[in-house]
Scaffold this motif. Structure first.
Motif, PDB file in Angstrom:
ATOM      1  N   ILE A  43       0.842  -1.205   0.000  1.00 64.53           N
ATOM      2  CA  ILE A  43       0.000   0.000   0.000  1.00 64.53           C
ATOM      3  C   ILE A  43       0.875   1.251   0.000  1.00 64.53           C
ATOM      4  O   ILE A  43       0.625   2.211  -0.737  1.00 64.53           O
ATOM      5  CB  ILE A  43      -0.943  -0.001   1.225  1.00 64.53           C
ATOM      6  N   LEU A  44       1.927   1.234   0.819  1.00 62.56           N
ATOM      7  CA  LEU A  44       2.840   2.378   0.881  1.00 62.56           C
ATOM      8  C   LEU A  44       3.562   2.585  -0.452  1.00 62.56           C
ATOM      9  O   LEU A  44       3.726   3.722  -0.911  1.00 62.56           O
ATOM     10  CB  LEU A  44       3.858   2.169   2.005  1.00 62.56           C
ATOM     11  N   ASP A  45       3.987   1.493  -1.072  1.00 63.99           N
ATOM     12  CA  ASP A  45       4.698   1.590  -2.352  1.00 63.99           C
ATOM     13  C   ASP A  45       3.797   2.149  -3.446  1.00 63.99           C
ATOM     14  O   ASP A  45       4.210   3.004  -4.240  1.00 63.99           O
ATOM     15  CB  ASP A  45       5.232   0.213  -2.768  1.00 63.99           C
ATOM     16  N   GLU A  46       2.561   1.650  -3.496  1.00 61.26           N
ATOM     17  CA  GLU A  46       1.620   2.126  -4.515  1.00 61.26           C
ATOM     18  C   GLU A  46       1.290   3.599  -4.305  1.00 61.26           C
ATOM     19  O   GLU A  46       1.175   4.363  -5.265  1.00 61.26           O
ATOM     20  CB  GLU A  46       0.341   1.286  -4.474  1.00 61.26           C
ATOM     21  N   ALA A  47       1.146   3.989  -3.042  1.00 62.06           N
ATOM     22  CA  ALA A  47       0.855   5.393  -2.744  1.00 62.06           C
ATOM     23  C   ALA A  47       2.028   6.278  -3.175  1.00 62.06           C
ATOM     24  O   ALA A  47       1.831   7.367  -3.731  1.00 62.06           O
ATOM     25  CB  ALA A  47       0.579   5.565  -1.253  1.00 62.06           C
ATOM     26  N   ALA A  48       3.248   5.802  -2.922  1.00 58.39           N
ATOM     27  CA  ALA A  48       4.438   6.570  -3.298  1.00 58.39           C
ATOM     28  C   ALA A  48       4.515   6.755  -4.812  1.00 58.39           C
ATOM     29  O   ALA A  48       4.908   7.820  -5.304  1.00 58.39           O
ATOM     30  CB  ALA A  48       5.695   5.870  -2.785  1.00 58.39           C
ATOM     31  N   GLU A  49       4.129   5.719  -5.559  1.00 57.29           N
ATOM     32  CA  GLU A  49       4.139   5.813  -7.019  1.00 57.29           C
ATOM     33  C   GLU A  49       3.191   6.897  -7.513  1.00 57.29           C
ATOM     34  O   GLU A  49       3.442   7.535  -8.536  1.00 57.29           O
ATOM     35  CB  GLU A  49       3.737   4.468  -7.639  1.00 57.29           C
ATOM     36  N   GLU A  50       2.093   7.089  -6.785  1.00 58.95           N
ATOM     37  CA  GLU A  50       1.106   8.101  -7.172  1.00 58.95           C
ATOM     38  C   GLU A  50       1.362   9.438  -6.479  1.00 58.95           C
ATOM     39  O   GLU A  50       0.529  10.338  -6.530  1.00 58.95           O
ATOM     40  CB  GLU A  50      -0.308   7.611  -6.822  1.00 58.95           C
ATOM     41  N   ASP A  51       2.525   9.530  -5.813  1.00 56.55           N
ATOM     42  CA  ASP A  51       2.902  10.761  -5.105  1.00 56.55           C
ATOM     43  C   ASP A  51       1.887  11.122  -4.018  1.00 56.55           C
ATOM     44  O   ASP A  51       1.539  12.289  -3.829  1.00 56.55           O
ATOM     45  CB  ASP A  51       3.046  11.921  -6.100  1.00 56.55           C
ATOM     46  N   VAL A  52       1.411  10.087  -3.327  1.00 58.99           N
ATOM     47  CA  VAL A  52       0.459  10.275  -2.229  1.00 58.99           C
ATOM     48  C   VAL A  52       1.149   9.901  -0.920  1.00 58.99           C
ATOM     49  O   VAL A  52       1.751   8.830  -0.810  1.00 58.99           O
ATOM     50  CB  VAL A  52      -0.795   9.399  -2.417  1.00 58.99           C
ATOM     51  N   THR A  53       1.085  10.775   0.052  1.00 64.67           N
ATOM     52  CA  THR A  53       1.679  10.520   1.364  1.00 64.67           C
ATOM     53  C   THR A  53       0.616   9.964   2.302  1.00 64.67           C
ATOM     54  O   THR A  53      -0.430  10.588   2.502  1.00 64.67           O
ATOM     55  CB  THR A  53       2.264  11.808   1.966  1.00 64.67           C
ATOM     56  N   VAL A  54       0.882   8.783   2.851  1.00 67.39           N
ATOM     57  CA  VAL A  54      -0.059   8.158   3.780  1.00 67.39           C
ATOM     58  C   VAL A  54       0.382   8.496   5.206  1.00 67.39           C
ATOM     59  O   VAL A  54       1.479   8.112   5.625  1.00 67.39           O
ATOM     60  CB  VAL A  54      -0.094   6.628   3.601  1.00 67.39           C
ATOM     61  N   PRO A  55      -0.436   9.212   5.962  1.00 63.38           N
ATOM     62  CA  PRO A  55      -0.045   9.560   7.335  1.00 63.38           C
ATOM     63  C   PRO A  55       0.072   8.317   8.210  1.00 63.38           C
ATOM     64  O   PRO A  55      -0.652   7.337   8.020  1.00 63.38           O
ATOM     65  CB  PRO A  55      -1.190  10.464   7.805  1.00 63.38           C
ATOM     66  N   ALA A  56       0.993   8.357   9.160  1.00 61.91           N
ATOM     67  CA  ALA A  56       1.248   7.198  10.023  1.00 61.91           C
ATOM     68  C   ALA A  56      -0.001   6.780  10.794  1.00 61.91           C
ATOM     69  O   ALA A  56      -0.229   5.585  11.024  1.00 61.91           O
ATOM     70  CB  ALA A  56       2.384   7.519  10.993  1.00 61.91           C
ATOM     71  N   GLU A  57      -0.826   7.761  11.169  1.00 65.27           N
ATOM     72  CA  GLU A  57      -2.017   7.430  11.962  1.00 65.27           C
ATOM     73  C   GLU A  57      -3.028   6.596  11.178  1.00 65.27           C
ATOM     74  O   GLU A  57      -3.916   5.974  11.770  1.00 65.27           O
ATOM     75  CB  GLU A  57      -2.691   8.697  12.491  1.00 65.27           C
ATOM     76  N   ALA A  58      -2.897   6.580   9.847  1.00 64.53           N
ATOM     77  CA  ALA A  58      -3.806   5.760   9.042  1.00 64.53           C
ATOM     78  C   ALA A  58      -3.630   4.279   9.350  1.00 64.53           C
ATOM     79  O   ALA A  58      -4.551   3.474   9.169  1.00 64.53           O
ATOM     80  CB  ALA A  58      -3.567   6.012   7.556  1.00 64.53           C
ATOM     81  N   PHE A  59      -2.432   3.916   9.821  1.00 62.95           N
ATOM     82  CA  PHE A  59      -2.145   2.521  10.148  1.00 62.95           C
ATOM     83  C   PHE A  59      -2.228   2.256  11.654  1.00 62.95           C
ATOM     84  O   PHE A  59      -1.721   1.236  12.130  1.00 62.95           O
ATOM     85  CB  PHE A  59      -0.747   2.139   9.646  1.00 62.95           C
ATOM     86  N   GLY A  60      -2.846   3.164  12.376  1.00 64.67           N
ATOM     87  CA  GLY A  60      -2.915   3.017  13.830  1.00 64.67           C
ATOM     88  C   GLY A  60      -3.545   1.708  14.271  1.00 64.67           C
ATOM     89  O   GLY A  60      -2.980   0.963  15.089  1.00 64.67           O
ATOM     90  N   LYS A  61      -4.716   1.402  13.739  1.00 68.43           N
ATOM     91  CA  LYS A  61      -5.425   0.174  14.101  1.00 68.43           C
ATOM     92  C   LYS A  61      -4.633  -1.050  13.659  1.00 68.43           C
ATOM     93  O   LYS A  61      -4.497  -2.034  14.401  1.00 68.43           O
ATOM     94  CB  LYS A  61      -6.810   0.176  13.443  1.00 68.43           C
ATOM     95  N   PHE A  62      -4.102  -0.981  12.452  1.00 68.12           N
ATOM     96  CA  PHE A  62      -3.304  -2.092  11.920  1.00 68.12           C
ATOM     97  C   PHE A  62      -2.092  -2.366  12.805  1.00 68.12           C
ATOM     98  O   PHE A  62      -1.828  -3.515  13.179  1.00 68.12           O
ATOM     99  CB  PHE A  62      -2.845  -1.768  10.498  1.00 68.12           C
ATOM    100  N   ASP A  63      -1.346  -1.318  13.118  1.00 72.08           N
ATOM    101  CA  ASP A  63      -0.133  -1.488  13.927  1.00 72.08           C
ATOM    102  C   ASP A  63      -0.459  -2.072  15.296  1.00 72.08           C
ATOM    103  O   ASP A  63       0.291  -2.903  15.829  1.00 72.08           O
ATOM    104  CB  ASP A  63       0.582  -0.145  14.087  1.00 72.08           C
ATOM    105  N   SER A  64      -1.578  -1.635  15.868  1.00 73.51           N
ATOM    106  CA  SER A  64      -1.982  -2.145  17.181  1.00 73.51           C
ATOM    107  C   SER A  64      -2.300  -3.642  17.115  1.00 73.51           C
ATOM    108  O   SER A  64      -1.849  -4.427  17.957  1.00 73.51           O
ATOM    109  CB  SER A  64      -3.206  -1.368  17.680  1.00 73.51           C
TER     110      SER A  64
END
Length: 358
Positions: free
Chosen positions: A231-252
């Motif tokens: 997801i991070l790689d695809e977002a980077a390809e589209e020049d989209v920055t994913v904020p760290a808090e978007a993965f808050g639930k996932f990381d937990s």
């Protein structure tokens, strides 16, 4: 003649029994040579060759591994079809169907061996590990086709703007139709990718059920981590920055999964890792929405700039026309003034002559 025919048939059988070579691509997963694809009229030879290879494989473990090999060949076929024929090719459906069948056959062999009282945990792990690279290659194939379609879409949009700029309505309409076809292909590609993912996941789960609980949990955690990185790689390809808090639930959830794994609670670790991976669906959707919004914003910006440029050109053209009109008016007035001056001079001479006569 008869000997030549027999020798040729033997060579052909040997070719299919031994199978095709392997293709190594830099920075890409390893795939076997696709050989004939379902797009070929001679694809039946591929099926015949695989039937021979299966016939000459005598133990269940070998047959199971062979099915994974066949599945890898199906993925190679899918990759070639996408690259050469596109997502609308009829052969794509055939290759995907056979891919699912190959994985189902492998899982069935494992389940059957377990029913006979054999320990199949190691075999299941081997098959699952063996399919990891081809599975990655399949994902890369769909992603590559998506990028290719996006490039075509961007190119067409540029041509449409240019056609509108020069006032070529017919060309703009034709390009709009092509753009619609590209968008339809993108939607179909997404559907095909989802179908492939669902089918693979279903058969992989059958294999994972026969693995050791610890290995299942470890794999689930790896898969979740891999999905996040994609997801991070695809977002980077589209020049989209994913904020760290978007993965808050996932990381937990993933942290809880690792803790459960360390504590030896493998079933709970697997459950939490699967839940974490599932949570990424909403993150991925949000990223896609953001990508679409940025793309729309860029399109509107380009359209606005085009309108402003057209307005400026129209204004310049209008000013030019007005200036030309003024120039013509002044030229006529100047001619009239010159004519009036000439007439005045003539009259002045006439008046002078009249006074002399008097």
């Amino acid at each position: 003649m008869k000997k030549t025919f027999i020798f040729s048939m033997f060579a052909l059988m040997t070719l299919f029994v031994l199978g095709g070579g392997t293709v190594f691509a830099q920075n890409q997963a390893v795939l076997p040579n696709a050989g004939l694809t379902p797009e070929s009229n001679f694809y039946f030879l591929d099926k015949f060759g695989e039937a021979l290879r299966e016939f000459f494989t005598f133990n269940p473990e070998g047959k199971a591994h062979l099915q994974i090999t066949f599945a890898s060949e199906r993925i190679a076929e899918i990759k070639v079809i996408l690259e050469t024929k596109g997502v609308e090719a009829k052969g794509l459906e055939v290759a995907q169907s056979r891919l699912q069948a190959n994985l189902a056959n492998a899982a069935t062999i494992v389940v059957d061996q377990k029913a006979k009282g054999k320990d199949v945990s190691q075999l299941a792990k081997e098959l699952d590990d063996e399919f990891d690279a081809p599975k990655t290659a399949l994902e890369e194939a769909f992603e590559a086709e998506e990028r290719a379609l996006e490039a075509q879409e961007k190119e067409l949009k540029g041509k449409i703007l240019e056609a509108r700029r020069v006032g070529d309505t017919a060309q703009a309409e034709s390009l709009m139709q092509q753009l619609g076809q590209i968008k339809a292909q993108k939607e179909l590609l997404e559907l095909k990718e989802e179908e492939a993912e669902d089918a693979l996941e279903q058969e992989e789960e059958r294999l994972e059920e026969e693995m050791e609980a610890k290995e299942e949990a470890e794999k689930a955690i790896r898969e979740a981590e891999k999905e996040k990185q994609e997801i991070l790689d695809e977002a980077a390809e589209e020049d989209v920055t994913v904020p760290a808090e978007a993965f808050g639930k996932f990381d937990s959830l993933l942290a809880q999964a690792r803790a459960a794994l360390a504590a030896g609670n493998f079933q709970e670790a697997k459950r939490l890792a699967k839940q974490a991976e599932k949570n990424l669906d909403s993150v991925e959707e949000a990223v896609e929405d953001l990508e679409d919004a940025k793309e729309k914003e860029e399109e509107l910006k380009e359209e606005q700039e085009e309108k402003e440029r057209e307005a400026k050109e129209e204004q310049e053209e209008k000013l030019k026309e007005e200036a030309e009109k003024d120039a013509k008016r002044l030229e006529k007035e100047q001619e009239k003034a010159e004519d009036d001056a000439r007439k005045a001079e003539e009259r002045l001479r006439e008046v002078g002559n009249e006074e002399e006569d008097n």
